[in-house]
Design a protein around this motif. Structure first.
Motif, PDB file in Angstrom:
ATOM      1  N   GLU A 262     -17.653  -7.381   6.293  1.00 32.54           N
ATOM      2  CA  GLU A 262     -16.040  -7.592   6.051  1.00 32.54           C
ATOM      3  C   GLU A 262     -16.049  -7.157   4.765  1.00 32.54           C
ATOM      4  N   ALA A 263     -16.987  -7.611   3.502  1.00 33.57           N
ATOM      5  CA  ALA A 263     -16.471  -6.893   2.232  1.00 33.57           C
ATOM      6  C   ALA A 263     -16.532  -5.664   2.139  1.00 33.57           C
ATOM      7  N   SER A 264     -17.132  -4.896   2.609  1.00 30.50           N
ATOM      8  CA  SER A 264     -17.326  -3.436   2.671  1.00 30.50           C
ATOM      9  C   SER A 264     -16.206  -2.837   3.407  1.00 30.50           C
ATOM     10  N   LEU A 265     -16.044  -3.130   4.513  1.00 30.65           N
ATOM     11  CA  LEU A 265     -14.949  -2.668   5.243  1.00 30.65           C
ATOM     12  C   LEU A 265     -13.367  -2.932   4.726  1.00 30.65           C
ATOM     13  N   GLN A 266     -13.476  -4.270   3.916  1.00 31.35           N
ATOM     14  CA  GLN A 266     -12.218  -4.629   3.449  1.00 31.35           C
ATOM     15  C   GLN A 266     -12.047  -3.782   2.180  1.00 31.35           C
ATOM     16  N   SER A 267     -13.038  -3.402   1.531  1.00 35.51           N
ATOM     17  CA  SER A 267     -12.701  -2.612   0.341  1.00 35.51           C
ATOM     18  C   SER A 267     -12.094  -1.227   0.544  1.00 35.51           C
ATOM     19  N   GLU A 268     -12.486  -0.971   1.803  1.00 30.83           N
ATOM     20  CA  GLU A 268     -12.106   0.461   2.353  1.00 30.83           C
ATOM     21  C   GLU A 268     -10.605   0.114   2.734  1.00 30.83           C
ATOM     22  N   ALA A 269     -10.096  -0.797   3.612  1.00 29.47           N
ATOM     23  CA  ALA A 269      -8.989  -1.065   3.989  1.00 29.47           C
ATOM     24  C   ALA A 269      -8.027  -1.422   2.834  1.00 29.47           C
ATOM     25  N   GLY A 270      -8.279  -1.968   1.839  1.00 32.92           N
ATOM     26  CA  GLY A 270      -7.509  -2.118   0.632  1.00 32.92           C
ATOM     27  C   GLY A 270      -7.163  -0.938  -0.106  1.00 32.92           C
ATOM     28  N   ARG A 271      -8.098   0.203   0.045  1.00 33.39           N
ATOM     29  CA  ARG A 271      -7.572   1.576  -0.471  1.00 33.39           C
ATOM     30  C   ARG A 271      -6.813   2.345   0.409  1.00 33.39           C
ATOM     31  N   SER A 272      -6.264   1.604   1.333  1.00 30.29           N
ATOM     32  CA  SER A 272      -5.342   2.820   2.393  1.00 30.29           C
ATOM     33  C   SER A 272      -4.056   2.432   1.946  1.00 30.29           C
ATOM     34  N   GLU A 273      -3.143   3.513   2.165  1.00 30.98           N
ATOM     35  CA  GLU A 273      -1.863   3.349   2.001  1.00 30.98           C
ATOM     36  C   GLU A 273      -1.147   2.398   2.668  1.00 30.98           C
ATOM     37  N   ASP A 274      -1.633   2.056   4.046  1.00 31.03           N
ATOM     38  CA  ASP A 274      -1.119   1.081   4.801  1.00 31.03           C
ATOM     39  C   ASP A 274      -1.105  -0.384   4.111  1.00 31.03           C
ATOM     40  N   ALA A 275      -2.438  -0.444   3.444  1.00 30.18           N
ATOM     41  CA  ALA A 275      -2.457  -1.863   2.891  1.00 30.18           C
ATOM     42  C   ALA A 275      -1.487  -2.043   1.768  1.00 30.18           C
ATOM     43  N   ARG A 276      -1.164  -0.943   0.976  1.00 29.85           N
ATOM     44  CA  ARG A 276      -0.374  -1.055  -0.123  1.00 29.85           C
ATOM     45  C   ARG A 276       0.995  -1.191   0.324  1.00 29.85           C
ATOM     46  N   GLU A 277       1.437  -0.475   1.543  1.00 33.94           N
ATOM     47  CA  GLU A 277       2.733  -0.588   2.077  1.00 33.94           C
ATOM     48  C   GLU A 277       2.885  -2.080   2.776  1.00 33.94           C
ATOM     49  N   GLY A 278       1.901  -2.636   3.401  1.00 38.30           N
ATOM     50  CA  GLY A 278       1.726  -3.844   3.827  1.00 38.30           C
ATOM     51  C   GLY A 278       2.175  -5.024   2.917  1.00 38.30           C
ATOM     52  N   VAL A 279       1.536  -4.985   1.945  1.00 35.09           N
ATOM     53  CA  VAL A 279       1.734  -5.898   0.688  1.00 35.09           C
ATOM     54  C   VAL A 279       3.244  -6.099   0.221  1.00 35.09           C
ATOM     55  N   ALA A 280       3.641  -4.527   0.084  1.00 39.55           N
ATOM     56  CA  ALA A 280       4.855  -4.299  -0.689  1.00 39.55           C
ATOM     57  C   ALA A 280       5.933  -4.737   0.472  1.00 39.55           C
ATOM     58  N   ALA A 281       5.816  -4.373   1.592  1.00 39.60           N
ATOM     59  CA  ALA A 281       6.878  -4.970   2.415  1.00 39.60           C
ATOM     60  C   ALA A 281       6.827  -6.343   2.539  1.00 39.60           C
ATOM     61  N   PHE A 282       5.665  -7.122   2.316  1.00 39.82           N
ATOM     62  CA  PHE A 282       5.810  -8.598   2.494  1.00 39.82           C
ATOM     63  C   PHE A 282       6.726  -8.984   1.362  1.00 39.82           C
ATOM     64  N   LEU A 283       6.419  -8.565   0.117  1.00 40.55           N
ATOM     65  CA  LEU A 283       6.929  -8.761  -1.019  1.00 40.55           C
ATOM     66  C   LEU A 283       8.460  -8.571  -1.048  1.00 40.55           C
ATOM     67  N   GLU A 284       8.612  -7.492  -0.446  1.00 41.71           N
ATOM     68  CA  GLU A 284      10.110  -7.091  -0.513  1.00 41.71           C
ATOM     69  C   GLU A 284      10.672  -7.685   0.890  1.00 41.71           C
ATOM     70  N   LYS A 285      10.107  -8.542   1.700  1.00 41.39           N
ATOM     71  CA  LYS A 285      10.802  -9.285   2.629  1.00 41.39           C
ATOM     72  C   LYS A 285      11.343  -8.086   3.688  1.00 41.39           C
ATOM     73  N   ARG A 286      10.793  -7.240   4.008  1.00 43.99           N
ATOM     74  CA  ARG A 286      11.084  -6.207   4.920  1.00 43.99           C
ATOM     75  C   ARG A 286       9.937  -5.744   5.617  1.00 43.99           C
ATOM     76  N   PRO A 287      10.360  -5.305   7.164  1.00 43.21           N
ATOM     77  CA  PRO A 287       9.120  -4.931   8.041  1.00 43.21           C
ATOM     78  C   PRO A 287       8.370  -3.871   7.255  1.00 43.21           C
ATOM     79  N   PRO A 288       7.098  -3.773   7.285  1.00 41.01           N
ATOM     80  CA  PRO A 288       6.199  -2.725   6.715  1.00 41.01           C
ATOM     81  C   PRO A 288       6.222  -1.190   7.685  1.00 41.01           C
ATOM     82  N   ARG A 289       6.314  -0.130   7.053  1.00 47.21           N
ATOM     83  CA  ARG A 289       6.412   1.350   7.686  1.00 47.21           C
ATOM     84  C   ARG A 289       4.991   1.748   7.731  1.00 47.21           C
ATOM     85  N   PHE A 290       4.233   1.335   8.634  1.00 45.73           N
ATOM     86  CA  PHE A 290       2.514   1.697   8.449  1.00 45.73           C
ATOM     87  C   PHE A 290       2.691   3.257   8.886  1.00 45.73           C
ATOM     88  N   THR A 291       1.825   4.177   8.223  1.00 43.48           N
ATOM     89  CA  THR A 291       1.977   5.655   8.562  1.00 43.48           C
ATOM     90  C   THR A 291       0.399   6.004   9.170  1.00 43.48           C
TER      91      THR A 291
END
Ligand code: T3D
Length: 260
Positions: free
Chosen positions: A229-258
């Motif tokens: 989990e730690a190894s795969l999560q570190s990969e997931a954390g580097r994805s654009e979608d993870a950045r978008e997911g967290v930003a969307a949560f904080l901005e209270k909007r639906p995420p736009r995953f690519t």
């Protein structure tokens, strides 16, 4: 391209339809090869972010095409077909980094049931049925059924289903954990497509890592799984979608995953 497998891609979903309805989409060599090839292409095609696997006509898949079986040597040479065609297909289904939805529209028997269970999410029409039909013709469950059924439904059910070879309904399959959801027949196609479309709009790379994490989790210790989990999560954390997911949560909007 073989007409035995229909393919189209729309909205990020590659729909693969096994197309031998006159034999309930029983598997011959051409269909097995076409399925694997289509999955490999789906894995490599950035426009595909989910796969929907279903059957034409009233069946999902009735397993090996018994009409094509060679008995000329006085016995059934079954192991070779598994090693050369079935096993690579099942392995490909588990390993491609994109989610696969099995939309079980009708009977899933023998290796047809194995193929359904190798998908990431299995949904079924209310009228669909499942059968570990192998022992009825003197064979044992294959193409992954001895792996998937005990893990999903438990040891006793795996043994009884394998030995008795009885056909169970979609609702019974749901009740023992073989199926995620069952839909009434008139809604089934739309509901199954909606699940695949939802996955196609999701964080594709995370889905690939989820597959990796879960594929072998039941064979690993807790500490091994925590490391995975730690190894795969570190990969997931580097994805654009993870950045978008967290930003969307904080901005209270639906995420736009690519999917990147
Ligand atoms: O060497 C290797 O390839 C080894 C690999 C083995 C893997 C396996 O999958 S072994 C198990 C193979 N599958 C079966 O044993 C299932 C056989 N089929 C059935 O038991 C029944 O057809 C079903 C329970 C699936 C459905 O029953 P039902 O009453 O709804 O339909 P039906 O009338 O039996 O079948 C409709 C037609 O499909 C019929 O043809 P017809 O009479 O209209 O011309 C039937 O013969 C054909 N069909 C069904 N399953 C197969 C098949 N034809 C060839 N192979 C089949 N597996």
């Amino acid at each position: 391209m073989s007409n035995e497998l229909l393919r189209d891609t729309e909205g990020g979903v590659a729909r693969l339809t096994m197309n031998r309805p006159e034999v309930l989409n029983a598997l011959d060599d051409a269909l097995l090869v076409a399925l694997r090839e289509a999955l490999r292409q789906a894995a490599e095609d950035d426009a595909v972010r989910a796969v929907l696997l279903t059957g034409a006509g009233r069946g999902f898949c009735a397993g090996a095409d018994l009409g094509a079986v060679d008995l000329s040597q006085g016995h059934l040479e079954a192991g070779q077909a598994l090693v050369e065609r079935y096993n690579p297909l099942i392995t490909t289904m588990r390993e491609i980094p994109k989610p696969i939805v099995a939309a079980v529209n009708g009977v899933a028997a023998g290796a047809g049931m194995s193929i359904a269970l190798a998908a990431d999410i299995v949904v079924a029409a209310r009228s669909a049925t499942f059968a570990q039909a192998f022992s009825r013709i003197g064979l044992i469950p294959d193409a992954g059924s001895t792996y998937f059924v005990p893990r999903l439904a438990g040891e006793m059910r795996a043994r009884a289903l394998a030995m008795l070879g009885e056909r169970i309904s979609a609702d019974e399959a749901y009740g023992i954990g073989l199926v995620w959801q069952v839909f009434d027949d008139d809604r089934f196609a739309d509901e199954a497509a909606a699940i695949a479309q939802r996955l196609a709009r999701g964080p594709t790379r995370a889905y690939g890592y989820i597959k990796q994490a879960l594929n072998r989790s039941l064979e690993r210790s807790l500490s091994e799984q925590l490391d995975t989990e730690a190894s795969l999560q570190s990969e997931a954390g580097r994805s654009e979608d993870a950045r978008e997911g967290v930003a969307a949560f904080l901005e209270k909007r639906p995420p736009r995953f690519t999917g990147r």
